[in-house]
Design a protein around this motif. Structure first.
Motif, PDB file in Angstrom:
ATOM      1  N   SER A  27       1.260  11.540  -9.488  1.00 57.85           N
ATOM      2  CA  SER A  27       2.686  10.953  -9.512  1.00 57.85           C
ATOM      3  C   SER A  27       3.067  10.604  -7.866  1.00 57.85           C
ATOM      4  O   SER A  27       3.561   9.746  -8.144  1.00 57.85           O
ATOM      5  CB  SER A  27       3.513  11.729  -9.839  1.00 57.85           C
ATOM      6  OG  SER A  27       3.586  13.322 -10.019  1.00 57.85           O
ATOM      7  N   THR A  28       2.958  11.237  -7.216  1.00 60.28           N
ATOM      8  CA  THR A  28       3.743  10.693  -6.513  1.00 60.28           C
ATOM      9  C   THR A  28       2.950   9.679  -5.057  1.00 60.28           C
ATOM     10  O   THR A  28       3.633   8.709  -4.872  1.00 60.28           O
ATOM     11  CB  THR A  28       2.982  12.692  -4.660  1.00 60.28           C
ATOM     12  OG1 THR A  28       4.407  13.697  -5.849  1.00 60.28           O
ATOM     13  CG2 THR A  28       4.132  12.115  -3.249  1.00 60.28           C
ATOM     14  N   ALA A  29       1.467   9.817  -5.454  1.00 59.09           N
ATOM     15  CA  ALA A  29       1.247   9.046  -4.763  1.00 59.09           C
ATOM     16  C   ALA A  29       0.941   7.058  -5.505  1.00 59.09           C
ATOM     17  O   ALA A  29       1.737   5.892  -4.854  1.00 59.09           O
ATOM     18  CB  ALA A  29      -0.794   8.695  -4.845  1.00 59.09           C
ATOM     19  N   PHE A  32       5.005   6.305  -4.641  1.00 61.76           N
ATOM     20  CA  PHE A  32       5.233   5.609  -3.196  1.00 61.76           C
ATOM     21  C   PHE A  32       4.680   3.816  -2.904  1.00 61.76           C
ATOM     22  O   PHE A  32       5.770   3.268  -2.713  1.00 61.76           O
ATOM     23  CB  PHE A  32       4.316   6.289  -2.317  1.00 61.76           C
ATOM     24  CG  PHE A  32       3.485   5.077  -1.121  1.00 61.76           C
ATOM     25  CD1 PHE A  32       5.498   5.036  -0.059  1.00 61.76           C
ATOM     26  CD2 PHE A  32       2.924   4.597  -0.798  1.00 61.76           C
ATOM     27  CE1 PHE A  32       5.184   4.910   1.129  1.00 61.76           C
ATOM     28  CE2 PHE A  32       2.972   4.053   0.210  1.00 61.76           C
ATOM     29  CZ  PHE A  32       3.294   3.728   0.893  1.00 61.76           C
ATOM     30  N   ALA A  33       3.441   3.401  -3.980  1.00 63.18           N
ATOM     31  CA  ALA A  33       2.833   2.642  -4.146  1.00 63.18           C
ATOM     32  C   ALA A  33       3.364   1.229  -4.406  1.00 63.18           C
ATOM     33  O   ALA A  33       3.903   0.169  -4.925  1.00 63.18           O
ATOM     34  CB  ALA A  33       1.753   2.687  -4.946  1.00 63.18           C
ATOM     35  N   LEU A  34       4.656   2.171  -5.847  1.00 65.56           N
ATOM     36  CA  LEU A  34       5.895   1.320  -6.735  1.00 65.56           C
ATOM     37  C   LEU A  34       6.945   0.652  -5.432  1.00 65.56           C
ATOM     38  O   LEU A  34       7.068  -0.288  -5.871  1.00 65.56           O
ATOM     39  CB  LEU A  34       5.647   1.661  -8.033  1.00 65.56           C
ATOM     40  CG  LEU A  34       6.468   0.860  -8.859  1.00 65.56           C
ATOM     41  CD1 LEU A  34       6.609  -0.234  -9.274  1.00 65.56           C
ATOM     42  CD2 LEU A  34       7.052   2.096 -10.138  1.00 65.56           C
ATOM     43  N   CYS A  35       7.127   2.158  -5.627  1.00 66.75           N
ATOM     44  CA  CYS A  35       8.533   1.584  -3.891  1.00 66.75           C
ATOM     45  C   CYS A  35       7.950   0.262  -2.997  1.00 66.75           C
ATOM     46  O   CYS A  35       8.907  -0.483  -2.679  1.00 66.75           O
ATOM     47  CB  CYS A  35       9.049   2.771  -3.314  1.00 66.75           C
ATOM     48  SG  CYS A  35       9.769   3.612  -5.236  1.00 66.75           S
ATOM     49  N   ILE A  61      -0.148  -0.642   1.585  1.00 66.18           N
ATOM     50  CA  ILE A  61       0.216  -0.134   0.844  1.00 66.18           C
ATOM     51  C   ILE A  61      -0.779   0.864   0.138  1.00 66.18           C
ATOM     52  O   ILE A  61      -0.751   1.776   0.257  1.00 66.18           O
ATOM     53  CB  ILE A  61       0.954  -0.872   0.316  1.00 66.18           C
ATOM     54  CG1 ILE A  61       1.796  -1.794   0.642  1.00 66.18           C
ATOM     55  CG2 ILE A  61       1.131  -0.287  -1.153  1.00 66.18           C
ATOM     56  CD1 ILE A  61       2.230  -2.486  -0.597  1.00 66.18           C
ATOM     57  N   ALA A  62      -2.357   0.830   0.430  1.00 60.14           N
ATOM     58  CA  ALA A  62      -3.375   1.743  -0.597  1.00 60.14           C
ATOM     59  C   ALA A  62      -3.503   2.569   0.695  1.00 60.14           C
ATOM     60  O   ALA A  62      -3.959   3.770   0.115  1.00 60.14           O
ATOM     61  CB  ALA A  62      -4.417   0.276  -0.594  1.00 60.14           C
ATOM     62  N   LEU A 109      -7.858   6.136  -8.849  1.00 56.92           N
ATOM     63  CA  LEU A 109      -7.167   5.848 -10.135  1.00 56.92           C
ATOM     64  C   LEU A 109      -5.890   5.283  -9.650  1.00 56.92           C
ATOM     65  O   LEU A 109      -4.686   4.457 -10.707  1.00 56.92           O
ATOM     66  CB  LEU A 109      -6.579   7.132 -10.596  1.00 56.92           C
ATOM     67  CG  LEU A 109      -7.919   7.859 -11.608  1.00 56.92           C
ATOM     68  CD1 LEU A 109      -7.767   9.448 -11.815  1.00 56.92           C
ATOM     69  CD2 LEU A 109      -8.121   7.673 -12.718  1.00 56.92           C
ATOM     70  N   SER A 110      -5.256   5.691  -8.725  1.00 58.04           N
ATOM     71  CA  SER A 110      -3.917   4.594  -7.915  1.00 58.04           C
ATOM     72  C   SER A 110      -4.245   3.469  -7.812  1.00 58.04           C
ATOM     73  O   SER A 110      -3.132   2.597  -8.332  1.00 58.04           O
ATOM     74  CB  SER A 110      -3.556   5.756  -6.345  1.00 58.04           C
ATOM     75  OG  SER A 110      -3.301   7.131  -6.972  1.00 58.04           O
ATOM     76  N   LEU A 111      -5.285   3.327  -7.521  1.00 56.35           N
ATOM     77  CA  LEU A 111      -5.313   1.700  -7.052  1.00 56.35           C
ATOM     78  C   LEU A 111      -5.942   1.039  -8.146  1.00 56.35           C
ATOM     79  O   LEU A 111      -5.469  -0.237  -7.932  1.00 56.35           O
ATOM     80  CB  LEU A 111      -6.780   1.060  -5.713  1.00 56.35           C
ATOM     81  CG  LEU A 111      -6.534   1.701  -4.658  1.00 56.35           C
ATOM     82  CD1 LEU A 111      -7.975   1.926  -4.059  1.00 56.35           C
ATOM     83  CD2 LEU A 111      -5.833   1.698  -3.885  1.00 56.35           C
ATOM     84  N   GLY A 112      -6.209   1.450  -8.776  1.00 57.47           N
ATOM     85  CA  GLY A 112      -6.753   0.634 -10.102  1.00 57.47           C
ATOM     86  C   GLY A 112      -5.438   0.622 -11.286  1.00 57.47           C
ATOM     87  O   GLY A 112      -5.174  -0.761 -11.393  1.00 57.47           O
ATOM     88  N   VAL A 113      -3.892   1.519 -10.576  1.00 58.66           N
ATOM     89  CA  VAL A 113      -2.718   0.926 -11.367  1.00 58.66           C
ATOM     90  C   VAL A 113      -2.224  -0.097 -10.609  1.00 58.66           C
ATOM     91  O   VAL A 113      -1.872  -0.906 -10.912  1.00 58.66           O
ATOM     92  CB  VAL A 113      -2.303   2.847 -11.519  1.00 58.66           C
ATOM     93  CG1 VAL A 113      -0.970   1.577 -12.058  1.00 58.66           C
ATOM     94  CG2 VAL A 113      -3.197   3.361 -12.372  1.00 58.66           C
ATOM     95  N   MET A 114      -2.695   0.148  -9.036  1.00 63.19           N
ATOM     96  CA  MET A 114      -1.901  -0.145  -7.755  1.00 63.19           C
ATOM     97  C   MET A 114      -1.998  -1.129  -8.242  1.00 63.19           C
ATOM     98  O   MET A 114      -1.393  -3.191  -7.738  1.00 63.19           O
ATOM     99  CB  MET A 114      -1.701   0.209  -6.468  1.00 63.19           C
ATOM    100  CG  MET A 114      -0.982  -0.900  -5.869  1.00 63.19           C
ATOM    101  SD  MET A 114      -1.579   0.308  -3.868  1.00 63.19           S
ATOM    102  CE  MET A 114      -1.465  -1.318  -3.286  1.00 63.19           C
TER     103      MET A 114
END
Length: 222
Positions: A27-29, A32-35, A61-62, A109-114
């Motif tokens: 959730s933190t990652a 940050f990516a969304l912001c 960002i990634a 997982l983070s990059l897959g959403v980002m």
């Protein structure tokens, strides 16, 4: 080898169970990516027409999105005082590889959403979706492995968080350069991007091998 793999899988399950129970790292990652995407969108007016600029911004960002979860994996047990116990019961190679594997999973997982959020937010037309996905996978794995290298060193030193930040950026620079080129090719449909995806995977393999040896040597010095 079979015993090592069973130990590795057990450690991976332990790491995933701890992190998914707390739900803080992912959730933190993502936060940050969304912001970062929204802030960049405000600065660029919501549209980036230059493929190279879009690629550079995406991987900056990634990269910082990747650093956060991997740093947490390596530094958490040192700060909680359980790292020595882990190294007494399991081999340093298994401990390191389990953390690197979990870090890679969380980064992907983070990059897959980002990635789709970034492309949709800035209205990017991906000319080669297969290459774009390959760059997300190979670049994400490489960034996680580079951050794991920094974690292998920083976790055993004082001022761990500061040292991790200092080491992770230089270690990830080759990945950043190749990922930017490959992503630019994916956005424009140019040739040559698959070579960059291959470089990222090769770099991930090399730096992981170096990190395993380094982590084992540092553990033996205790």
């Amino acid at each position: 080898m079979a015993e090592f793999l069973r130990t590795l899988l057990r450690l991976v399950r332990k790491e995933l169970r701890v992190e998914f129970r707390s739900r803080g790292m992912l959730s933190t990652a993502l936060s940050f990516a969304l912001c970062a995407i929204v802030t960049a969108g405000i600065g660029f007016g919501g549209i980036i027409r230059d493929a190279r600029t879009a690629s550079v911004l995406f991987w900056i960002i990634a990269l910082f999105t990747a650093i956060s979860p991997v740093a947490h994996l390596f530094l958490r047990e040192e700060e909680e005082g359980t790292a020595r116990l882990m190294r007494l019961h399991f081999s340093p190679d298994a401990v390191f590889l389990s953390k690197a594997a979990c870090g890679s999973l969380f980064v992907l997982l983070s990059l897959g959403v980002m990635a789709p959020l970034y492309a949709g937010f800035f209205g990017l037309a991906v000319q080669s979706p297969a290459l774009f996905c390959a760059m997300i996978f190979s670049g994400g794995i490489s960034a996680a492995c580079a951050a794991s290298f920094a974690g292998a060193v920083a976790s055993r030193e004082g001022k761990k968080s500061a040292l991790f930040a200092v080491l992770s950026i230089p270690a990830a620079l080759p990945v950043l350069a190749a990922a930017v080129r490959g992503t630019q090719c994916a956005l424009t449909g140019s040739d040559g991007g698959w070579n960059d995806a291959g470089f990222c995977l090769a770099y991930a393999a090399v730096i992981t091998a170096v990190s395993v040896k380094l982590y084992g040597s540092i553990s033996m010095e205790e």
